[in-house]
Every structure is written in structure tokens, then in C-alpha cells.
Design a protein around this motif. Structure first.
Motif, PDB file in Angstrom:
ATOM      1  N   VAL A 213       0.862  -1.172   0.000  1.00 53.31           N
ATOM      2  CA  VAL A 213       0.000   0.000   0.000  1.00 53.31           C
ATOM      3  C   VAL A 213       0.903   1.228   0.000  1.00 53.31           C
ATOM      4  CG1 VAL A 213      -1.772   1.230   1.294  1.00 53.31           C
ATOM      5  CG2 VAL A 213      -1.743  -1.268   1.289  1.00 53.31           C
ATOM      6  N   CYS A 214       0.637   2.167  -0.936  1.00 53.53           N
ATOM      7  CA  CYS A 214       1.510   3.324  -1.077  1.00 53.53           C
ATOM      8  C   CYS A 214       1.105   4.447  -0.126  1.00 53.53           C
ATOM      9  CB  CYS A 214       1.486   3.832  -2.505  1.00 53.53           C
ATOM     10  SG  CYS A 214       2.514   5.289  -2.675  1.00 53.53           S
ATOM     11  N   LEU A 215       2.025   4.827   0.741  1.00 48.75           N
ATOM     12  CA  LEU A 215       1.747   5.952   1.653  1.00 48.75           C
ATOM     13  C   LEU A 215       2.491   7.213   1.207  1.00 48.75           C
ATOM     14  CD1 LEU A 215       1.781   4.283   5.206  1.00 48.75           C
ATOM     15  CD2 LEU A 215      -0.124   4.602   3.654  1.00 48.75           C
ATOM     16  N   GLY A 216       2.882   7.260  -0.065  1.00 50.35           N
ATOM     17  CA  GLY A 216       3.540   8.452  -0.618  1.00 50.35           C
ATOM     18  C   GLY A 216       2.580   9.634  -0.641  1.00 50.35           C
ATOM     19  N   THR A 217       3.129  10.840  -0.866  1.00 46.58           N
ATOM     20  CA  THR A 217       2.315  12.053  -0.738  1.00 46.58           C
ATOM     21  C   THR A 217       1.063  12.020  -1.621  1.00 46.58           C
ATOM     22  OG1 THR A 217       4.385  13.166  -0.407  1.00 46.58           O
ATOM     23  CG2 THR A 217       2.482  14.578  -0.698  1.00 46.58           C
ATOM     24  N   ALA A 218       1.240  11.700  -2.922  1.00 51.30           N
ATOM     25  CA  ALA A 218       0.093  11.742  -3.846  1.00 51.30           C
ATOM     26  C   ALA A 218      -1.003  10.790  -3.372  1.00 51.30           C
ATOM     27  CB  ALA A 218       0.556  11.372  -5.254  1.00 51.30           C
ATOM     28  N   CYS A 219      -0.616   9.619  -2.918  1.00 54.25           N
ATOM     29  CA  CYS A 219      -1.612   8.628  -2.468  1.00 54.25           C
ATOM     30  C   CYS A 219      -2.222   9.053  -1.137  1.00 54.25           C
ATOM     31  CB  CYS A 219      -0.967   7.252  -2.360  1.00 54.25           C
ATOM     32  SG  CYS A 219      -0.538   6.607  -3.989  1.00 54.25           S
ATOM     33  N   TYR A 220      -1.380   9.651  -0.312  1.00 51.35           N
ATOM     34  CA  TYR A 220      -1.851  10.046   1.015  1.00 51.35           C
ATOM     35  C   TYR A 220      -2.957  11.091   0.914  1.00 51.35           C
ATOM     36  CZ  TYR A 220      -1.400  10.471   6.038  1.00 51.35           C
ATOM     37  OH  TYR A 220      -1.642  10.416   7.375  1.00 51.35           O
ATOM     38  N   VAL A 253       4.620   1.263   1.564  1.00 51.33           N
ATOM     39  CA  VAL A 253       5.785   1.759   0.830  1.00 51.33           C
ATOM     40  C   VAL A 253       5.614   3.248   0.556  1.00 51.33           C
ATOM     41  CG1 VAL A 253       6.357  -0.433  -0.281  1.00 51.33           C
ATOM     42  CG2 VAL A 253       4.730   1.084  -1.355  1.00 51.33           C
ATOM     43  N   ARG A 254       6.718   3.920   0.159  1.00 52.43           N
ATOM     44  CA  ARG A 254       6.632   5.380   0.011  1.00 52.43           C
ATOM     45  C   ARG A 254       6.103   5.823  -1.343  1.00 52.43           C
ATOM     46  NH1 ARG A 254      11.772   6.640   2.865  1.00 52.43           N
ATOM     47  NH2 ARG A 254      11.238   6.226   5.001  1.00 52.43           N
ATOM     48  N   CYS A 255       6.463   5.162  -2.407  1.00 53.88           N
ATOM     49  CA  CYS A 255       5.910   5.522  -3.725  1.00 53.88           C
ATOM     50  C   CYS A 255       6.051   4.311  -4.629  1.00 53.88           C
ATOM     51  CB  CYS A 255       6.642   6.731  -4.319  1.00 53.88           C
ATOM     52  SG  CYS A 255       5.971   7.182  -5.944  1.00 53.88           S
ATOM     53  N   LEU A 256       4.977   3.996  -5.307  1.00 55.66           N
ATOM     54  CA  LEU A 256       5.017   2.838  -6.200  1.00 55.66           C
ATOM     55  C   LEU A 256       5.255   3.274  -7.640  1.00 55.66           C
ATOM     56  CD1 LEU A 256       2.148   0.719  -4.612  1.00 55.66           C
ATOM     57  CD2 LEU A 256       4.546   0.079  -4.723  1.00 55.66           C
ATOM     58  N   GLY A 257       5.552   4.558  -7.821  1.00 54.94           N
ATOM     59  CA  GLY A 257       5.869   5.059  -9.158  1.00 54.94           C
ATOM     60  C   GLY A 257       4.651   5.171 -10.063  1.00 54.94           C
ATOM     61  N   ALA A 258       3.468   5.239  -9.491  1.00 55.15           N
ATOM     62  CA  ALA A 258       2.257   5.357 -10.309  1.00 55.15           C
ATOM     63  C   ALA A 258       1.376   6.453  -9.726  1.00 55.15           C
ATOM     64  CB  ALA A 258       1.524   4.021 -10.330  1.00 55.15           C
ATOM     65  N   CYS A 259       2.007   7.601  -9.391  1.00 53.31           N
ATOM     66  CA  CYS A 259       1.305   8.662  -8.666  1.00 53.31           C
ATOM     67  C   CYS A 259       0.057   9.148  -9.420  1.00 53.31           C
ATOM     68  CB  CYS A 259       2.235   9.828  -8.390  1.00 53.31           C
ATOM     69  SG  CYS A 259       3.798   9.317  -7.695  1.00 53.31           S
ATOM     70  N   GLY A 260       0.092   9.103 -10.755  1.00 53.43           N
ATOM     71  CA  GLY A 260      -1.055   9.541 -11.561  1.00 53.43           C
ATOM     72  C   GLY A 260      -2.294   8.707 -11.288  1.00 53.43           C
ATOM     73  N   PRO A 263      -5.111   6.976  -5.291  1.00 52.95           N
ATOM     74  CA  PRO A 263      -4.261   6.168  -4.398  1.00 52.95           C
ATOM     75  C   PRO A 263      -4.049   4.741  -4.935  1.00 52.95           C
ATOM     76  CG  PRO A 263      -6.463   6.385  -3.455  1.00 52.95           C
ATOM     77  CD  PRO A 263      -6.477   7.130  -4.764  1.00 52.95           C
ATOM     78  N   VAL A 264      -2.836   4.241  -4.697  1.00 48.93           N
ATOM     79  CA  VAL A 264      -2.410   3.023  -5.369  1.00 48.93           C
ATOM     80  C   VAL A 264      -2.056   1.918  -4.380  1.00 48.93           C
ATOM     81  CG1 VAL A 264      -0.620   2.078  -6.910  1.00 48.93           C
ATOM     82  CG2 VAL A 264      -1.436   4.395  -7.249  1.00 48.93           C
ATOM     83  N   MET A 265      -2.372   0.689  -4.762  1.00 51.89           N
ATOM     84  CA  MET A 265      -1.823  -0.464  -4.026  1.00 51.89           C
ATOM     85  C   MET A 265      -1.402  -1.514  -5.044  1.00 51.89           C
ATOM     86  SD  MET A 265      -4.856  -2.804  -2.428  1.00 51.89           S
ATOM     87  CE  MET A 265      -5.906  -3.785  -3.490  1.00 51.89           C
TER      88      MET A 265
HETATM   89  S1  FES Z   1       2.824   8.476  -4.127  1.00 52.86           S
HETATM   90 FE1  FES Z   1       1.730   6.652  -4.366  1.00 52.86          FE
HETATM   91  S2  FES Z   1       2.373   5.936  -6.263  1.00 52.86           S
HETATM   92 FE2  FES Z   1       3.557   7.661  -5.953  1.00 52.86          FE
END
Ligand code: FES
Length: 308
Positions: A213-220, A253-260, A263-265
Motif C-alpha cells: 500500500v503506497c503511503l507516498g504524498t500523492a496517495c496520502y 511503501v513510500r511511492c510505487l511510481g504510479a502517482c497519476g 491512491p495506489v496499491m
Molecule cells: S505516491 Fe503513491 S504511487 Fe507515488
């Protein structure tokens, strides 16, 4: 054959009690010591086959206890059972010859899995039973040795060997790291540093399906927190844990590289975007529909409130 006697050493009574409950439930003889000082006293009075110890304890810490055991009672097998050990402390423990590592908080299945291996290790090294048992399944050990032999002459062999080992065993516990270090003729600490450095290596057993599960900024900002909570409540595990039936593990994880697509998993190698709690459960339930049968903690609470 009598079951081995296990001493669980921790400065938190609740950890001792829960480990005791799990181990006794499977027929092991287990008792606790509240800290390193009490452990040394007990070890002086009675004989034990295995010691499971926390590292961070007041007065006598885990490393001091391990050193004492190695000097005074070298036949006892040692397993670390601890929360957030620093890499240096783990390195120290590996160099002192621990058998394995149980992350805290632990699930009963992880504890029992490591205990089983530790028991085999102990039996394998007792003079009267030497070499009768393998440290892990012989077929797995043979495959691991074959991979090491095949890659060891290539420059930078360690990472590809670890990748293959993780595919074979499922994760990289100290016992596997030790075998690789021996096969490649390098220090165990070097293997451990690489395993700890790269996030795609894990020392914890994973389930059949790994949910990231992506907890990066865009997903957050798009609400991944609610998705993660729903997954945790439904599977009844925290981040970094595996379900009792070993079907699923959850990682943040911090970013799954699919910010567009936030939210991503991801489940295994598949990426899923625009997740909502409901959609996430639908995707996960494709791998195991039974997860939807039991209501989550929130739903159970809601139902209970409605019924009241
Ligand atoms: S922040 Fe979630 S895929 Fe980049």
C-alpha cells in the motif's frame, strides 16, 4: 523425544505471557524471566535448551545476556525476539551466533515457525544427535546451495543469490543468510547489511500474496490511509505482518511510481489505482473470497451499535 525447554526473556510481562501461551499451546515447555538479570539467575539454577530474548532491556541487555550464555552455557540455542533493533545490534547478535530473529509484535505462526527451526538447530547440534536433522527442508537447502554454486564466481553475486534465495525460501531469516555467507565465503554481517539495506529483501515470512500500500504524498492526499485501515481491519494484521493462514502480507511503501493513479496499491506484481476501501477489498477477495465473510472490526462495531 522430550520437547526442549525454552526460557523467554523480556522486560515486558505481556510479551512473556503471550509467547508462553503460544508455545505451551503447541506442547513446548516454556517459562519466562523478566529481564536479563533474572534470566542469568534462572539459567544458573536450571537447564534450558533455548533462550528467546529481547535485546533492549534495562540493567542487563540482550547482547550482554547472549555473551554470557555463549561463554557459560554454549549448548543453549538463542533466538532474538525484539521490536526495532538497530542494524548494529543485530549485527552484534549475528556475530555472537544467534539462530534466528522474531520481529515484535509477532504472530503465533511466525513464533512457532522460528521455534520449530530453532528446535531443529538445537537437536542438530547436540552431540548425541549431531547431523541427524537439517536446518531447513533438505530440498530447499540443496536448491539454495545449487544457486550459490552457480553464481558464486560471478562478480556481485550476493544480490542475485539473495533474490533467488528469497524466491526459494520466501524470506531471508538469519539461518538462510548464514548459509549464503558460508557458500560465498563472506562475513555474515555483510550479507545482513545488504538484506537490511534493500527494501525488497525481507527477514519476515510473507504470505502467498503480498499487498503493498503506497503511503507516498500523492496517495496520502487522495485517502490511501482509509484504504490501509480497511485492509488491516479486514485481515486483522498490521503493516509488516502476515495473516495467520499465511495467505496475505501487508507492506507500506513510500511511492510505487504510479502517482497519476493515486491512491495506489499492489498485490504481488499487479498495480491497482484509484483505490477506495471497498475496491481494495474486492481486489483482495479475488485471491481469497473468505476474507469478506467475517465483518471487519469497524463493521462489527457498527453492527453492534445498530443492534443495541
Ligand atoms: S505516491 Fe503513491 S504511487 Fe507515488
Amino acid at each position: 523425544m522430550a520437547e526442549p525447554k525454552i526460557l523467554i526473556v523480556d522486560d515486558e510481562l505481556i510479551v512473556i505471557k503471550s509467547a508462553e501461551r503460544v508455545l505451551k499451546g503447541e506442547g513446548y515447555s516454556a517459562e519466562g524471566a523478566l529481564g536479563g538479570r533474572e534470566a542469568i539467575m534462572k539459567l544458573g539454577q536450571e537447564s534450558y535448551d533455548l533462550v528467546f530474548t529481547d535485546l533492549k532491556m534495562p540493567e542487563v541487555d540482550g547482547i550482554t545476556l547472549i555473551r554470557w550464555i555463549k561463554k557459560m552455557k554454549p549448548a543453549i540455542g538463542i533466538v532474538i525476539i525484539t521490536g526495532y533493533p538497530s542494524q548494529d545490534t543485530i549485527k552484534d547478535a549475528l556475530e555472537l551466533g544467534i539462530i534466528d530473529y522474531v520481529p515484535k509484535p509477532f504472530t503465533p505462526s511466525v513464533l512457532l515457525d522460528v521455534t520449530e527451526r530453532a528446535v531443529q538447530w538445537t537437536r542438530g547440534r547436540k552431540p548425541e544427535e549431531a547431523k541427524k536433522t537439517e536446518e531447513f527442508p533438505p530440498a530447499m537447502a540443496a536448491e539454495l546451495d545449487r544457486v550459490v554454486a552457480q553464481l558464486k564466481k560471478k562478480p556481485g553475486a550476493l544480490i542475485p543469490v539473495l533474490q533467488r534465495a528469497q524466491e526459494i525460501v520466501g524470506y531471508l531469516p538469519p539461518i538462510v543468510q548464514k548459509r549464503i555467507a558460508k557458500g560465498l565465503n563472506i562475513p555474515e554481517a555483510e550479507v545482513h547489511s545488504v538484506v537490511s539495506f534493500y527494501s525488497f529483501f525481507t527477514m519476515r515470512p510473507r504470505g502467498d500474496h503480498n499487498i503493498r500500500v503506497c503511503l507516498g504524498t500523492a496517495c496520502y492526499v487522495k485517502g490511501i490511509e482509509g484504504v490501509l485501515k480497511k485492509i488491516q481491519d479486514t485481515l486483522k494484521i498490521d503493516v509488516g505482518e502476515t495473516t495467520e493462514n499465511r495467505r496475505f502480507s501487508v507492506e507500506a511503501v513510500r511511492c510505487l511510481g504510479a502517482c497519476g493513479l493515486a491512491p495506489v496499491m499492489m498485490i504481488d506484481q499487479e498495480t491497482y489505482g484509484a483505490m477506495t476501501p471497498k475496491k481494495a477489498l474486492e481486489k483482495i477477495s479475488q485471491f481469497d473470497p473468505t476474507i469478506l465473510e467475517a465483518p471487519s472490526a469497524d463493521e462489527a462495531e457498527e453492527l453492534a451499535e445498530k443492534e443495541a
